[in-house]
Write a protein that holds these residues in place. Structure first.
Motif, PDB file in Angstrom:
ATOM      1  N   PHE A  68       0.967  -1.247  -0.147  1.00 51.10           N
ATOM      2  CA  PHE A  68      -0.049   0.089   0.072  1.00 51.10           C
ATOM      3  C   PHE A  68       0.819   1.384   0.198  1.00 51.10           C
ATOM      4  CE2 PHE A  68      -2.653  -3.310   1.480  1.00 51.10           C
ATOM      5  CZ  PHE A  68      -3.814  -3.046   0.676  1.00 51.10           C
ATOM      6  N   SER A  69       2.178   1.027  -0.093  1.00 50.77           N
ATOM      7  CA  SER A  69       3.125   2.123  -0.180  1.00 50.77           C
ATOM      8  C   SER A  69       3.674   2.010  -1.600  1.00 50.77           C
ATOM      9  CB  SER A  69       4.030   2.117   0.612  1.00 50.77           C
ATOM     10  OG  SER A  69       3.904   2.468   2.171  1.00 50.77           O
ATOM     11  N   ASP A  70       3.366   1.347  -2.543  1.00 55.04           N
ATOM     12  CA  ASP A  70       3.500   1.183  -3.828  1.00 55.04           C
ATOM     13  C   ASP A  70       3.291   2.460  -4.626  1.00 55.04           C
ATOM     14  OD1 ASP A  70       4.830  -1.062  -6.152  1.00 55.04           O
ATOM     15  OD2 ASP A  70       3.154   0.335  -6.895  1.00 55.04           O
ATOM     16  N   GLU A  71       4.108   2.879  -5.633  1.00 49.02           N
ATOM     17  CA  GLU A  71       3.870   3.950  -6.185  1.00 49.02           C
ATOM     18  C   GLU A  71       2.673   4.020  -7.245  1.00 49.02           C
ATOM     19  OE1 GLU A  71       6.383   7.297  -9.217  1.00 49.02           O
ATOM     20  OE2 GLU A  71       7.350   5.576  -8.488  1.00 49.02           O
ATOM     21  N   ARG A  72       2.310   2.775  -7.690  1.00 51.20           N
ATOM     22  CA  ARG A  72       1.196   2.668  -8.526  1.00 51.20           C
ATOM     23  C   ARG A  72       0.003   2.805  -7.608  1.00 51.20           C
ATOM     24  NH1 ARG A  72       2.722  -2.956 -10.708  1.00 51.20           N
ATOM     25  NH2 ARG A  72       3.650  -2.994  -8.418  1.00 51.20           N
ATOM     26  N   VAL A  73      -0.030   2.382  -6.483  1.00 46.50           N
ATOM     27  CA  VAL A  73      -1.313   2.463  -5.355  1.00 46.50           C
ATOM     28  C   VAL A  73      -1.560   3.794  -5.372  1.00 46.50           C
ATOM     29  CG1 VAL A  73      -2.188   1.830  -3.337  1.00 46.50           C
ATOM     30  CG2 VAL A  73      -1.108  -0.015  -4.848  1.00 46.50           C
ATOM     31  N   VAL A  74      -0.423   4.548  -4.825  1.00 39.84           N
ATOM     32  CA  VAL A  74      -0.557   5.838  -4.284  1.00 39.84           C
ATOM     33  C   VAL A  74      -1.128   6.788  -5.401  1.00 39.84           C
ATOM     34  CG1 VAL A  74       0.632   7.832  -3.215  1.00 39.84           C
ATOM     35  CG2 VAL A  74       1.450   5.447  -2.500  1.00 39.84           C
ATOM     36  N   ARG A  75      -0.441   6.583  -6.523  1.00 41.14           N
ATOM     37  CA  ARG A  75      -0.815   7.639  -7.647  1.00 41.14           C
ATOM     38  C   ARG A  75      -2.383   7.033  -8.173  1.00 41.14           C
ATOM     39  NH1 ARG A  75       2.733  10.667 -10.035  1.00 41.14           N
ATOM     40  NH2 ARG A  75       4.913  10.237  -9.887  1.00 41.14           N
ATOM     41  N   ALA A  76      -2.837   5.845  -8.174  1.00 45.76           N
ATOM     42  CA  ALA A  76      -4.134   5.488  -8.390  1.00 45.76           C
ATOM     43  C   ALA A  76      -5.158   6.010  -7.296  1.00 45.76           C
ATOM     44  CB  ALA A  76      -4.355   4.108  -8.572  1.00 45.76           C
ATOM     45  N   THR A  77      -4.727   6.065  -6.210  1.00 50.20           N
ATOM     46  CA  THR A  77      -5.504   6.708  -5.370  1.00 50.20           C
ATOM     47  C   THR A  77      -5.546   8.348  -5.471  1.00 50.20           C
ATOM     48  OG1 THR A  77      -4.830   4.899  -3.532  1.00 50.20           O
ATOM     49  CG2 THR A  77      -5.782   6.972  -2.569  1.00 50.20           C
ATOM     50  N   ALA A  78      -4.521   8.699  -5.752  1.00 46.34           N
ATOM     51  CA  ALA A  78      -4.635  10.409  -5.913  1.00 46.34           C
ATOM     52  C   ALA A  78      -5.400  10.520  -7.157  1.00 46.34           C
ATOM     53  CB  ALA A  78      -3.329  10.941  -6.057  1.00 46.34           C
ATOM     54  N   ALA A  79      -5.340   9.702  -7.951  1.00 42.40           N
ATOM     55  CA  ALA A  79      -6.133  10.181  -9.306  1.00 42.40           C
ATOM     56  C   ALA A  79      -7.554   9.690  -9.118  1.00 42.40           C
ATOM     57  CB  ALA A  79      -5.455   9.474 -10.444  1.00 42.40           C
ATOM     58  N   CYS A  80      -8.274   9.152  -8.221  1.00 37.09           N
ATOM     59  CA  CYS A  80      -9.320   8.632  -8.100  1.00 37.09           C
ATOM     60  C   CYS A  80     -10.384  10.001  -7.864  1.00 37.09           C
ATOM     61  CB  CYS A  80      -9.435   7.757  -7.024  1.00 37.09           C
ATOM     62  SG  CYS A  80     -11.177   6.679  -6.733  1.00 37.09           S
ATOM     63  N   VAL A  81     -11.656   9.913  -8.710  1.00 34.72           N
ATOM     64  CA  VAL A  81     -12.553  11.057  -8.686  1.00 34.72           C
ATOM     65  C   VAL A  81     -13.374  10.830  -7.592  1.00 34.72           C
ATOM     66  CG1 VAL A  81     -13.911  12.225 -10.002  1.00 34.72           C
ATOM     67  CG2 VAL A  81     -12.036  11.263 -11.107  1.00 34.72           C
ATOM     68  N   THR A  82     -13.740   9.629  -7.490  1.00 26.71           N
ATOM     69  CA  THR A  82     -14.517   9.380  -6.278  1.00 26.71           C
ATOM     70  C   THR A  82     -14.116   9.332  -4.957  1.00 26.71           C
ATOM     71  OG1 THR A  82     -15.913   7.564  -7.716  1.00 26.71           O
ATOM     72  CG2 THR A  82     -16.165   7.486  -5.515  1.00 26.71           C
ATOM     73  N   PRO A  83     -14.567  10.035  -3.896  1.00 26.89           N
ATOM     74  CA  PRO A  83     -13.999  10.167  -2.630  1.00 26.89           C
ATOM     75  C   PRO A  83     -13.333   8.712  -1.905  1.00 26.89           C
ATOM     76  CG  PRO A  83     -15.913  11.312  -2.745  1.00 26.89           C
ATOM     77  CD  PRO A  83     -15.848  10.534  -3.849  1.00 26.89           C
ATOM     78  N   ILE A  84     -12.284   8.719  -1.535  1.00 26.95           N
ATOM     79  CA  ILE A  84     -11.692   7.299  -1.168  1.00 26.95           C
ATOM     80  C   ILE A  84     -11.021   7.429   0.181  1.00 26.95           C
ATOM     81  CG2 ILE A  84      -9.266   7.951  -2.283  1.00 26.95           C
ATOM     82  CD1 ILE A  84      -9.191   4.801  -3.102  1.00 26.95           C
ATOM     83  N   ILE A  85     -11.212   6.388   1.043  1.00 27.95           N
ATOM     84  CA  ILE A  85     -10.973   6.351   2.213  1.00 27.95           C
ATOM     85  C   ILE A  85      -9.824   5.296   2.511  1.00 27.95           C
ATOM     86  CG2 ILE A  85     -11.502   5.968   4.718  1.00 27.95           C
ATOM     87  CD1 ILE A  85     -14.426   6.935   3.961  1.00 27.95           C
ATOM     88  N   SER A  86      -8.684   5.273   3.142  1.00 22.89           N
ATOM     89  CA  SER A  86      -7.947   4.341   3.414  1.00 22.89           C
ATOM     90  C   SER A  86      -7.960   3.787   4.731  1.00 22.89           C
ATOM     91  CB  SER A  86      -6.379   4.909   3.114  1.00 22.89           C
ATOM     92  OG  SER A  86      -5.999   5.980   4.169  1.00 22.89           O
ATOM     93  N   ALA A  87      -8.210   2.497   4.978  1.00 21.80           N
ATOM     94  CA  ALA A  87      -8.302   1.890   6.219  1.00 21.80           C
ATOM     95  C   ALA A  87      -7.352   0.666   6.248  1.00 21.80           C
ATOM     96  CB  ALA A  87      -9.896   1.552   6.308  1.00 21.80           C
ATOM     97  N   VAL A  88      -6.219   0.878   6.232  1.00 19.76           N
ATOM     98  CA  VAL A  88      -5.035  -0.171   6.079  1.00 19.76           C
ATOM     99  C   VAL A  88      -4.493  -0.481   7.536  1.00 19.76           C
ATOM    100  CG1 VAL A  88      -3.178  -0.762   4.831  1.00 19.76           C
ATOM    101  CG2 VAL A  88      -4.852   0.318   3.587  1.00 19.76           C
ATOM    102  N   GLY A  89      -4.439  -1.581   7.898  1.00 18.09           N
ATOM    103  CA  GLY A  89      -3.761  -1.646   9.044  1.00 18.09           C
ATOM    104  C   GLY A  89      -4.381  -1.239  10.280  1.00 18.09           C
ATOM    105  N   HIS A  90      -3.643  -1.109  11.524  1.00 20.03           N
ATOM    106  CA  HIS A  90      -4.246  -0.414  12.622  1.00 20.03           C
ATOM    107  C   HIS A  90      -3.942   0.787  13.098  1.00 20.03           C
ATOM    108  CE1 HIS A  90      -5.409  -4.269  13.858  1.00 20.03           C
ATOM    109  NE2 HIS A  90      -4.277  -4.923  13.844  1.00 20.03           N
TER     110      HIS A  90
END
Length: 430
Positions: A244-266
């Motif tokens: 979840f720190s991969d550059e592809r994942v981070v860029r896809a998250t930033a480019a996402c038009v729909t509001p996005i919430i990260s709930a990874v780990g504790h």
């Protein structure tokens, strides 16, 4: 030694229904049978005895997890510097005291020996010495990537999209059969039961994780029915969450038009997707509580709003009623004739004044006419005739005022006070 293996699988009177002595058990593994197996405890003890004979060794790797909360004990997870392989380690006493100076991401060499915990047949590395050989390469890479993406503005607050207050469809990215999915759906349904879910499964650790997570985010982002996306995964080690720190994942998250919430780990776990997402939740359960309102709280708000509106409407009606009562009790409504009495008096006064004024005007005009009449009367020829004078006119009707204009024999008309006389001139004297 007595071995107890009462698993209930044997029939009445079977040796498996009671603890067996060492003499009753097979000496070697090759001698075990379905009717005379080894108890789990015996196999675990054999494993332990075998592991104890293994030699001590120095190992090298990167600390991806360290827990030194208990006094005198430290638990670590060491990851191979070049392959996706890790090992659990623990140490006590002097080692624990020394290991407290280390942190996640440090590259170390560690001395110790393999150890097997019989109760769970779990293999670990019991360490007695640890030395730092440098900072962790992975941690440095992630930190460099963070700086790079931050410089590009991917983490700026201006790029954050507000989370909808009342979503109708929630997209979930999680591992197949993951507990995170159940936690989200259960808690969302408890708070806001009318929500629908669109779930996309992906590997949430390992080499397949980044590609599948990116694909899941893009598919949910392309779905117009999805109002908000939750990327969820339960807790894990630094190594487990690294995808979840991969550059592809981070860029896809930033480019996402729909509001996005990260709930990874504790709560203590941080990955780069947390910085790129529109909201970071400490756990999947926390995401469920933050993505939808509580229906009971909303009902209370609605009830409170209705109460406030009712109170204000009653106050408005009461005010209007008091105004109406005030209008009803006014003299203009109880005795409406009073509204015209003053105007009647004004009109009567005006009429009276007009009459007086007109009378005066008429009297003055009448006196003036009488004066003019007297003047005209005094100046009229009839008044002269009334005094005994006469008017002499020739035959053409012209007044004769000079005897020289009359000739003997001219016919003359004499106008007297009463009547006229026609005569003929006998003689003239100038």
């Amino acid at each position: 030694m007595v071995w107890n293996n009462n698993n209930g699988s044997g029939g009445a009177g079977s040796p498996l229904d009671r603890p067996r002595t060492a003499d009753e058990l097979p000496r070697f593994a090759r001698d075990t049978t379905p009717e005379n197996p080894w108890p789990v405890s015996l196999l675990s003890q054999h494993f332990h005895d075998a592991v104890e004979r293994w030699p001590a060794a120095w190992i090298e790797g990167q600390i991806i997890e360290i827990n030194a909360r208990r006094t005198g004990t430290v638990y670590l997870t060491l990851r191979d510097s070049f392959q996706e392989v890790s090992i659990s380690a623990l140490g006590f006493g002097a080692f624990a005291q020394k290991a407290r100076a280390f942190q996640q991401g440090d590259r170390v060499v560690m001395h110790g020996q393999a150890d097997l915990w019989v109760k769970s047949t779990r293999l670990s590395f019991r360490a007695d010495d640890i030395r730092r050989i440098g900072s962790g390469g992975i941690k440095e890479q992630i930190d460099e990537l963070r700086k790079k993406l931050k410089g590009e503005g991917l983490f700026d607050e201006s790029n954050k999209v507000p989370i909808p207050e009342f979503p109708t469809t929630i997209g979930i990215v999680c591992g197949p059969g993951a507990r995170a999915e159940g936690d989200i759906i259960t808690n969302v349904n408890l708070r806001w039961p009318i929500v629908h879910f669109a779930v996309k499964y992906a590997h949430v650790q390992g080499p397949q994780c980044p590609t599948e997570v990116v694909q899941a985010i893009q598919e949910l982002d392309a779905d117009p029915a999805v109002d908000v996306i939750i990327v969820a995964r339960g807790g894990g080690s630094f190594e487990d969450l690294i995808g979840f720190s991969d550059e592809r994942v981070v860029r896809a998250t930033a480019a996402c038009v729909t509001p996005i919430i990260s709930a990874v780990g504790h709560e203590d776990d941080w990955t780069l997707i947390d910085l790129a997402s529109d909201m970071r939740a400490s756990t999947p359960t926390d995401a469920a509580k933050r993505v939808v309102p509580d229906v009971r709280e909303q009902q209370q708000l609605v009830a409170s709003a209705i109460g406030t509106m009712s109170m204000r409407m009653r106050a408005m009606v009461d005010n209007e009623s008091r105004l109406i009562e005030g209008y009803v009790n006014r003299p203009s409504l109880t005795h409406p004739q009073t509204m015209v009495e003053s105007h009647e008096r004004d009109i009567a006064d005006a009429v009276r004044a007009m009459r007086i004024g007109l009378t005066r005007i008429v009297d003055d005009a009448q006196m003036h006419v009488e004066k003019l009449k007297a003047t005209l009367t005094a100046l009229s020829p009839q008044s002269t005739l009334d005094r005994g004078y006469a008017v002499l006119q020739n035959a053409s009707g012209h007044v004769v005022d000079d005897a020289g204009d009359v000739h003997v024999g001219d016919e003359l008309t004499i106008t007297l006070r009463h009547g006229t006389v026609v005569a003929q001139a006998q003689a003239t004297h100038v």
